[in-house]
Motif scaffolding. Structure first.
Motif, PDB file in Angstrom:
ATOM      1  N   ALA A  40      -3.642  -1.163  -0.036  1.00  0.00           N
ATOM      2  CA  ALA A  40      -2.681  -2.260   0.083  1.00  0.00           C
ATOM      3  C   ALA A  40      -2.568  -2.734   1.529  1.00  0.00           C
ATOM      4  O   ALA A  40      -2.519  -3.941   1.800  1.00  0.00           O
ATOM      5  N   ALA A  43      -5.832  -4.615   2.360  1.00  0.00           N
ATOM      6  CA  ALA A  43      -5.890  -5.921   1.708  1.00  0.00           C
ATOM      7  C   ALA A  43      -4.935  -6.910   2.373  1.00  0.00           C
ATOM      8  O   ALA A  43      -5.258  -8.093   2.547  1.00  0.00           O
ATOM      9  N   GLY A  44      -3.755  -6.443   2.744  1.00  0.00           N
ATOM     10  CA  GLY A  44      -2.812  -7.324   3.440  1.00  0.00           C
ATOM     11  C   GLY A  44      -3.356  -7.794   4.770  1.00  0.00           C
ATOM     12  O   GLY A  44      -3.233  -8.965   5.130  1.00  0.00           O
ATOM     13  N   SER A 111       3.910  -1.137  -3.161  1.00  0.00           N
ATOM     14  CA  SER A 111       2.591  -1.592  -2.703  1.00  0.00           C
ATOM     15  C   SER A 111       2.680  -3.006  -2.165  1.00  0.00           C
ATOM     16  O   SER A 111       1.953  -3.371  -1.235  1.00  0.00           O
ATOM     17  N   ARG A 112       3.576  -3.801  -2.739  1.00  0.00           N
ATOM     18  CA  ARG A 112       3.764  -5.163  -2.222  1.00  0.00           C
ATOM     19  C   ARG A 112       4.236  -5.120  -0.781  1.00  0.00           C
ATOM     20  O   ARG A 112       3.804  -5.924   0.057  1.00  0.00           O
ATOM     21  N   VAL A 115       1.279  -4.352   1.450  1.00  0.00           N
ATOM     22  CA  VAL A 115       0.455  -5.546   1.654  1.00  0.00           C
ATOM     23  C   VAL A 115       1.099  -6.442   2.713  1.00  0.00           C
ATOM     24  O   VAL A 115       0.411  -6.960   3.607  1.00  0.00           O
ATOM     25  N   CYS A 167     -12.506  -2.527   2.531  1.00  0.00           N
ATOM     26  CA  CYS A 167     -11.182  -2.100   2.072  1.00  0.00           C
ATOM     27  C   CYS A 167     -11.302  -0.992   1.024  1.00  0.00           C
ATOM     28  O   CYS A 167     -10.584   0.014   1.079  1.00  0.00           O
TER      29      CYS A 167
END
Length: 209
Positions: A40, A43-44, A111-112, A115, A167
């Protein structure tokens, strides 16, 4: 166009594989929560890199040399890195009882949230746009007079493909490491990552001087 795509793949690998603040935060969260939180953060950060890439390749990177834009972003990035570093030291000194679930992130954040942290770490470093402005010039040097929007788009696609692959690889390696480490080693690694993030905050701040 194939040579541009291949060049972008290699540049993306070198850019992402180099140890830095994002990897430190991914490692810190990953040794506690596994693949999910590590991926996460990565990816962020990739989303933030995409923003800088578009700006740099579009030729507007010079705007971020203006102190009124660069200084506030850099200061915000420094504060975020320092806060994450202190959080890492705190979690190492006062660990929560028992391991976190594989889908969780350190500190109980979603997880948000991981990110968002990754994206903020990338966006808080406006020096990234300098790299992308230079990348646009490199593509032009390779293609000569044939360089154009299509070539830059191919370069962007190649870089992002390589970055996304990294990633998965990076988060996977961190997850494997997590399973091999005893609890004491996890705490030591968390502390080391926290200290590294504070060092990165100081180094980023030094670039303002």
């Amino acid at each position: 166009m194939s040579e541009i795509f291949t060049l972008a793949l290699w540049i993306g690998l070198v850019f992402n594989a180099a140890p830095g603040a994002v990897f430190s935060e991914s490692l810190r969260r990953g040794v506690r929560g596994g693949f999910g939180p590590a991926f996460a953060v990565q990816a962020g950060s990739l989303a933030g890199d995409a923003v800088w890439a578009v700006l740099g390749l579009a030729g507007v990177g010079a705007l971020f040399a203006v102190p009124v834009l660069r200084v506030p972003l850099t200061v915000a990035g420094c504060v975020l890195l320092a806060w994450l570093g202190l959080t890492g030291l705190r979690d190492a000194a006062f660990p929560r009882p028992g391991p976190e679930p594989a889908g969780a992130v350190s500190g109980g954040r979603s997880s948000r949230g991981a990110v968002a942290v990754g994206a903020a770490m990338s966006l808080g470093n406006p020096w990234n746009v300098v790299y992308w402005s230079g990348a646009a010039g490199a593509v032009g040097a390779v293609l000569g007079e044939d360089a154009g929007a299509g070539s830059l788009a191919v370069f962007f696609a190649g870089f992002m493909t390589s970055s996304l692959a990294w990633c998965f690889v990076s988060a996977g390696l961190i997850a494997v490491l997590r399973r091999a480490l005893p609890p004491v080693a996890v705490r030591v690694l968390e502390a080391a990552c926290g200290a590294a993030l504070i060092v990165f905050a100081v180094l980023l701040a030094a670039r303002l001087l």
